[in-house]
Scaffold this motif. Structure first.
Motif, short mmCIF file in Angstrom:
data_model
loop_
_atom_site.label_atom_id
_atom_site.label_comp_id
_atom_site.label_asym_id
_atom_site.label_seq_id
_atom_site.Cartn_x
_atom_site.Cartn_y
_atom_site.Cartn_z
N LEU A 123 0.84 -1.21 0.00
CA LEU A 123 0.00 0.00 0.00
C LEU A 123 0.87 1.25 0.00
O LEU A 123 0.61 2.22 -0.73
N GLU A 124 1.95 1.23 0.79
CA GLU A 124 2.84 2.40 0.86
C GLU A 124 3.56 2.61 -0.48
O GLU A 124 3.71 3.75 -0.92
N PHE A 125 3.98 1.53 -1.13
CA PHE A 125 4.57 1.67 -2.47
C PHE A 125 3.58 2.38 -3.38
O PHE A 125 3.93 3.32 -4.09
N THR A 126 2.33 1.92 -3.35
CA THR A 126 1.31 2.49 -4.24
C THR A 126 1.13 3.97 -3.95
O THR A 126 1.09 4.80 -4.86
N ARG A 127 1.00 4.30 -2.66
CA ARG A 127 0.78 5.70 -2.26
C ARG A 127 1.94 6.59 -2.72
O ARG A 127 1.72 7.63 -3.33
N GLU A 128 3.18 6.17 -2.45
CA GLU A 128 4.34 7.03 -2.78
C GLU A 128 4.53 7.15 -4.29
O GLU A 128 4.89 8.21 -4.80
N GLU A 159 -12.54 -5.31 -3.40
CA GLU A 159 -13.76 -4.71 -2.85
C GLU A 159 -13.60 -4.38 -1.36
O GLU A 159 -14.28 -3.53 -0.83
N ARG A 160 -12.63 -5.06 -0.70
CA ARG A 160 -12.41 -4.77 0.72
C ARG A 160 -11.18 -3.88 0.96
O ARG A 160 -10.82 -3.60 2.09
N ALA A 161 -10.52 -3.47 -0.14
CA ALA A 161 -9.29 -2.67 -0.03
C ALA A 161 -9.65 -1.19 0.08
O ALA A 161 -9.52 -0.44 -0.88
N GLU A 162 -10.10 -0.80 1.26
CA GLU A 162 -10.65 0.55 1.42
C GLU A 162 -9.62 1.65 1.15
O GLU A 162 -9.93 2.65 0.51
N GLU A 163 -8.40 1.45 1.66
CA GLU A 163 -7.39 2.50 1.48
C GLU A 163 -7.00 2.65 0.00
O GLU A 163 -6.75 3.76 -0.47
N LEU A 164 -6.99 1.53 -0.71
CA LEU A 164 -6.71 1.61 -2.15
C LEU A 164 -7.83 2.36 -2.86
O LEU A 164 -7.58 3.14 -3.78
N GLN A 165 -9.05 2.12 -2.43
CA GLN A 165 -10.19 2.80 -3.07
C GLN A 165 -10.13 4.31 -2.84
O GLN A 165 -10.45 5.10 -3.73
N VAL A 166 -9.67 4.72 -1.64
CA VAL A 166 -9.50 6.16 -1.37
C VAL A 166 -8.46 6.73 -2.33
O VAL A 166 -8.66 7.79 -2.93
N LEU A 195 -4.31 5.21 -11.35
CA LEU A 195 -4.35 3.98 -10.53
C LEU A 195 -5.39 3.03 -11.07
O LEU A 195 -6.57 3.37 -11.19
N ALA A 196 -4.94 1.82 -11.41
CA ALA A 196 -5.87 0.77 -11.83
C ALA A 196 -5.77 -0.36 -10.81
O ALA A 196 -4.66 -0.81 -10.48
N ILE A 197 -6.90 -0.79 -10.30
CA ILE A 197 -6.90 -1.84 -9.26
C ILE A 197 -7.45 -3.14 -9.86
O ILE A 197 -8.50 -3.14 -10.50
N PHE A 198 -6.73 -4.22 -9.66
CA PHE A 198 -7.13 -5.52 -10.19
C PHE A 198 -7.16 -6.56 -9.08
O PHE A 198 -6.39 -6.47 -8.11
#
Ligand code: NDP
Length: 230
Positions: A14-19, A35-42, A51-54
């Protein structure tokens, strides 16, 4: 550039993604349960264009196949194989071999299978593509002075060997492959007593990744850039 991060819903991934998003990169972020990855959805709300989420379970062949199909003709410049598990397999004499098998299925085989499946995407990169495997000092044979942790240690040691072979096999194509130890990091895996937070680890790891070149390929790097003995 486009980075692919596995296990991006929490912890180091998650931190890699954010930075990476903060500095303007495009990120393909995967999670077992988006669907449960709330921080990714934010994060997606803030960076919808980059950002593409798979959905991806690296231990599941069908999941890898479906993911690669969905990814289509996209190019990946940097693959960060972050997903991994640390499960206790018990002491000698009462070993739980199912845990050992599962650890290999995720940490070693899953990482290799996904990497193989993504080679076409990495070959589409414009510059030299990079594959970064999150291993651990616990997978270093040279650093093992306390024994135990058979499942985690052995599956990461095997990942180290896989990485070295990939580095040699892909050298002619200019694809750089290496392993990193992120430090002892405060995540669900690292626990609250770990020495560094995810930001300290990932900021430094991104420096290591940015500076990686052909001479880095096939090596075992610590978060701070030091080389670890195999
Ligand atoms: P966490 O346990 O916090 O996160 C692990 C991530 O991996 C989660 O997103 C998890 O998804 C995902 N994952 C687990 N199994 C699978 C699977 N089969 N398919 C896809 N994703 C999966 O760990 P960290 O963030 O701390 O660790 C990240 C990496 O760094 C790991 O490879 C770990 O071994 C390594 N590392 C960590 C250290 C530390 O101190 N934290 C030290 C040394 C190495 P889900 O939420 O669905 O379970």
């Amino acid at each position: 550039m486009t980075y692919l991060v596995t296990g991006a819903n929490r912890g180091i991934g998650l931190e890699f993604t954010r930075e990476l998003l903060e500095r303007g990169e495009s990120v393909v972020a995967t999670a077992r349960n988006p669907e449960r990855a709330e921080e990714l959805q934010v994060l997606q709300g803030e960076h919808a264009d980059r950002l593409a989420i798979f959905s991806l379970d690296i231990a599941d062949v069908a999941s890898i196949e479906a993911f690669v199909k969905e990814l289509g003709a996209r190019a990946i410049d940097v693959l960060i194989n972050n997903a991994g598990i640390l499960e206790r397999c018990g002491e000698l004499g009462e070993m739980d071999f199912e845990v050992i098998e599962r650890s290999f299925r995720v940490n070693t085989i899953g990482t290799l299978r996904l990497t193989e499946a993504l080679l076409p995407a990495l070959r589409r990169a414009t510059g030299d593509a990079k594959i970064v495997n999150l291993s651990s000092k616990m997978g270093s044979i040279a650093e093992n002075s306390s024994g135990g942790s058979y499942a985690y240690r052995a599956s990461k040691a095997a990942l180290n060997m896989v990485t070295r072979s990939l580095a040699l096999d892909l050298a002619d194509e200019g694809i750089i492959v290496f392993v990193v130890h992120p430090g002892w990091v405060q995540t669900r895996m690292g626990g609250p007593n770990a020495l560094i937070d995810t930001e300290t680890s990932v900021t430094s790891l991104l420096d290591v990744i940015d500076n990686a070149n052909a001479s880095t390929s096939g090596s075992f790097k610590e978060w701070n850039g030091n080389t670890i003995a195999w």
